[in-house]
Design a protein around this motif. Structure first.
Motif: not given
Length: 416
Positions: A31-45, A71-81
């Protein structure tokens, strides 16, 4: 009991464990990894919506992609990303709605994304409050109430959802979480204006035996204050009174010694905003131990991707090289974001660009002020770095175009 704003993210964790097995964090990593892709998409839009130039959008996407430390945030167990991705997607739809006064669909979806994102990561409410200021300005200038109404609905929905979440949590897990025992918000401001480790006469333990209060790397960062408060007074009212006392002492010390105050805030700003990877350094290196613990006690278990654990290791050669690259990237983003905002301020012909950029400017300004006072660390300002990228891309685009025109003109003159 002390921090009910974390209930919704904890509920996500419990749901993952119930569905995929106890302590199985792999779904959260995904879910963190998908969220990172979502961040890139959001910046694009967001970039495309504000500037409407494919070259600027491409530059912004490249800059976001180069920020691979995300990508280092992928294993970070928190809701930041996760929270950031949702709120940025909401911001894109909000900015889009500014130019579509007759469309409610996008604005309603934006509100929903804001609410869910803030419930997962409460500090992202700063973005909504900044947009609320922008919406009030729209009322004054253009008599447009819909945006302010939508954002007020967001704030109300978050508040009601928090109360509902606490009630459901109490009913489900037989707890007694209430406002009488929660740590008040003023405690984080009091901690944000302290420069030393905090301790009480009664020793208290922290996660996994790591006493983070022994080392305070910079003024205004986490120093154990909010953990120690309950040992001084268990009631929210009592903790508020104690926090205000400490806050008063800090303000008094600043007033008595302006040089100390200047040094305090300079060091706090540098520690918060100059970290090129926004706290990924706190992820401990890979080891054969079962658990790795960050400075705040957030857990990265041994089933985290080993490659990421190695890349985040301060002893890794790749890490030392990448830090220099990220340093340069951060400088580029900060510098050209400043250039971009100046260029937009000087040219008000494009109303759509000015409106969208003013949203980003207000968000950045409020975020800077809040974390000048609030307890802080670099990962808290990651959203603002991300939101500088669209404007930095614009500044880089305009400046390189002008340099190219100058070079082209000079070459033509020489050829004559």
């Amino acid at each position: 009991e002390r921090y009910p704003h974390q209930i919704w993210f904890e509920s996500i964790l419990r749901l993952c464990f119930n569905i995929f097995g106890q302590n199985n964090l792999l779904p959260l990593y995904m879910l963190n990894l998908v969220s990172i892709l979502g961040i890139i998409f959001a910046v694009f839009k967001i970039t495309d919506r504000i500037f409407r130039k494919s070259s600027v959008t491409i530059i912004a996407t490249i800059l976001t992609g180069l920020s691979s430390f995300l990508v280092y945030y992928v294993p970070f167990v928190y809701g930041d990303i996760i929270g950031l991705a949702l709120v940025l997607l909401g911001l894109w739809l909000y900015i889009d709605a500014l130019d579509k006064p007759r469309s409610l669909k996008g604005l309603c979806v934006a509100v929903l994304l804001f609410v869910v994102g803030i419930l997962i990561k409460s500090s992202l409410s700063i973005i909504v409050y900044a947009l609320l200021v922008h919406a009030v300005l729209l009322i004054v200038q253009q008599k447009k109430w819909r945006y302010c109404t939508a954002l007020l609905a967001t704030v109300a929905a978050v508040y009601i959802s928090q109360l509902g979440g606490v009630a459901l949590y109490n009913a489900r897990y037989d707890t007694n979480i209430s406002g009488d025992t929660t740590v008040p918000k003023v405690a984080w401001i009091a901690m944000g204006l302290q420069s030393e480790a905090f301790s009480t006469d009664t020793p208290y333990s922290v996660t996994e035996g790591h006493d983070v209060t022994k080392v305070v790397p910079a003024p205004g960062v986490f120093n154990g204050f909010v953990w120690g408060l309950p040992y001084m007074d268990k009631t929210s009212q009592g903790m508020s009174r104690i926090s205000k006392d400490y806050l008063g002492k800090s303000i008094e010390s600043f007033a008595k010694d302006p040089v100390f105050a200047a040094g305090f805030f300079s060091a706090k700003i540098a520690y918060t905003w100059a970290d090129p990877t926004y706290d990924t350094r706190v992820f401990v290196s890979a080891s054969d131990e079962t658990v790795g613990v960050t400075r705040w006690g957030k857990v990265m278990t041994a089933d985290a991707p080993r490659l990421l654990m190695w890349l985040a290791d301060d002893k890794s050669k790749f890490r030392s090289i990448s830090i220099r690259i990220y340093d340069a990237l951060q400088l580029v983003v900060y510098a050209f974001a400043a250039v971009g905002f100046v260029l937009i301020a000087r040219n008000q012909k494009e109303r759509g660009t000015a409106r969208g950029a003013s949203c980003l400017a207000l968000i950045l300004l409020l975020g800077f002020v809040v974390y000048l006072l609030w307890e802080t660390t670099a990962r808290y300002v990651l959203p603002y770095y991300i939101l500088m990228i669209p404007v930095a891309a614009f500044g880089l685009h305009v400046l390189t175009n002008r340099i190219w025109l100058i070079v082209k003109s000079s070459t033509e003159k020489l050829n004559r």
